[in-house]
Design a protein around this motif. Structure first.
Motif, PDB file in Angstrom:
ATOM      1  N   MET A  81     -43.512  12.060  48.320  1.00  0.00           N
ATOM      2  CA  MET A  81     -44.464  11.806  49.366  1.00  0.00           C
ATOM      3  C   MET A  81     -45.897  11.241  48.899  1.00  0.00           C
ATOM      4  O   MET A  81     -46.952  11.393  49.663  1.00  0.00           O
ATOM      5  CB  MET A  81     -44.695  13.249  49.956  1.00  0.00           C
ATOM      6  N   ALA A  82     -45.925  10.228  48.078  1.00  0.00           N
ATOM      7  CA  ALA A  82     -47.107   9.769  47.538  1.00  0.00           C
ATOM      8  C   ALA A  82     -47.853   8.945  48.858  1.00  0.00           C
ATOM      9  O   ALA A  82     -48.910   8.907  49.137  1.00  0.00           O
ATOM     10  CB  ALA A  82     -46.882   8.834  46.268  1.00  0.00           C
ATOM     11  N   GLY A  83     -46.957   8.098  49.417  1.00  0.00           N
ATOM     12  CA  GLY A  83     -47.515   7.356  50.399  1.00  0.00           C
ATOM     13  C   GLY A  83     -47.944   8.243  51.775  1.00  0.00           C
ATOM     14  O   GLY A  83     -49.170   8.026  52.087  1.00  0.00           O
ATOM     15  N   PRO A  84     -47.131   8.974  52.289  1.00  0.00           N
ATOM     16  CA  PRO A  84     -47.690   9.728  53.475  1.00  0.00           C
ATOM     17  C   PRO A  84     -48.820  10.692  52.883  1.00  0.00           C
ATOM     18  O   PRO A  84     -49.298  11.514  53.977  1.00  0.00           O
ATOM     19  CB  PRO A  84     -46.652  10.288  54.078  1.00  0.00           C
ATOM     20  N   GLY A  85     -48.804  11.204  51.724  1.00  0.00           N
ATOM     21  CA  GLY A  85     -49.698  12.427  51.509  1.00  0.00           C
ATOM     22  C   GLY A  85     -50.942  11.851  51.671  1.00  0.00           C
ATOM     23  O   GLY A  85     -52.016  13.119  51.438  1.00  0.00           O
ATOM     24  N   THR A  86     -51.699  10.842  51.563  1.00  0.00           N
ATOM     25  CA  THR A  86     -53.037  10.528  51.445  1.00  0.00           C
ATOM     26  C   THR A  86     -53.301   9.293  52.475  1.00  0.00           C
ATOM     27  O   THR A  86     -52.367   8.572  52.797  1.00  0.00           O
ATOM     28  CB  THR A  86     -53.515  10.010  50.281  1.00  0.00           C
TER      29      THR A  86
END
Length: 114
Positions: A83-88
């Protein structure tokens, strides 16, 4: 959206359903440990923790890296949520994943939709 890597179809279905219920959508990634194992080759260690080829299924490789550290006797299910993309967003946390986890563990009062 986040990518998910897991070792069972049942867990994949549960995670996708939890994503739909929570609004924290996710989709299955390539599960191919034999194909991607070479990405972790290292001249100085048992394995390195980054992929050799940045264009070769990095999200799946991250899940396989975690899988390789499970105890050999462990036979249960496991799930990697990439979830690196939607996490921030704009250097701030979005809260993505909280609803997904609550839905996955059937938190009381959380999964009210059928």
């Amino acid at each position: 959206h986040a990518g998910i890597l897991e070792n069972t179809e049942e867990l994949e279905r549960r995670a996708v359903k939890a994503g739909l219920l929570s609004g924290d959508l996710c989709y299955p990634l390539l599960y191919a440990p034999d194909l991607l194992k070479k990405e972790f080759n290292s001249k100085v260690a048992d394995m390195k923790n980054s992929v050799k080829d940045r264009s070769n299924a990095q999200c799946s490789c991250a899940g396989h890296f975690i899988e390789s550290h499970l105890h050999p006797d462990y036979k249960g299910g496991w799930l990697h949520v990439d979830m690196a993309g939607p996490g921030t967003k704009a250097e701030r946390g979005t809260g993505y994943g909280v609803g997904l986890v609550l839905s996955l563990v059937d938190a009381p009062g959380y999964n009210t939709r059928s």
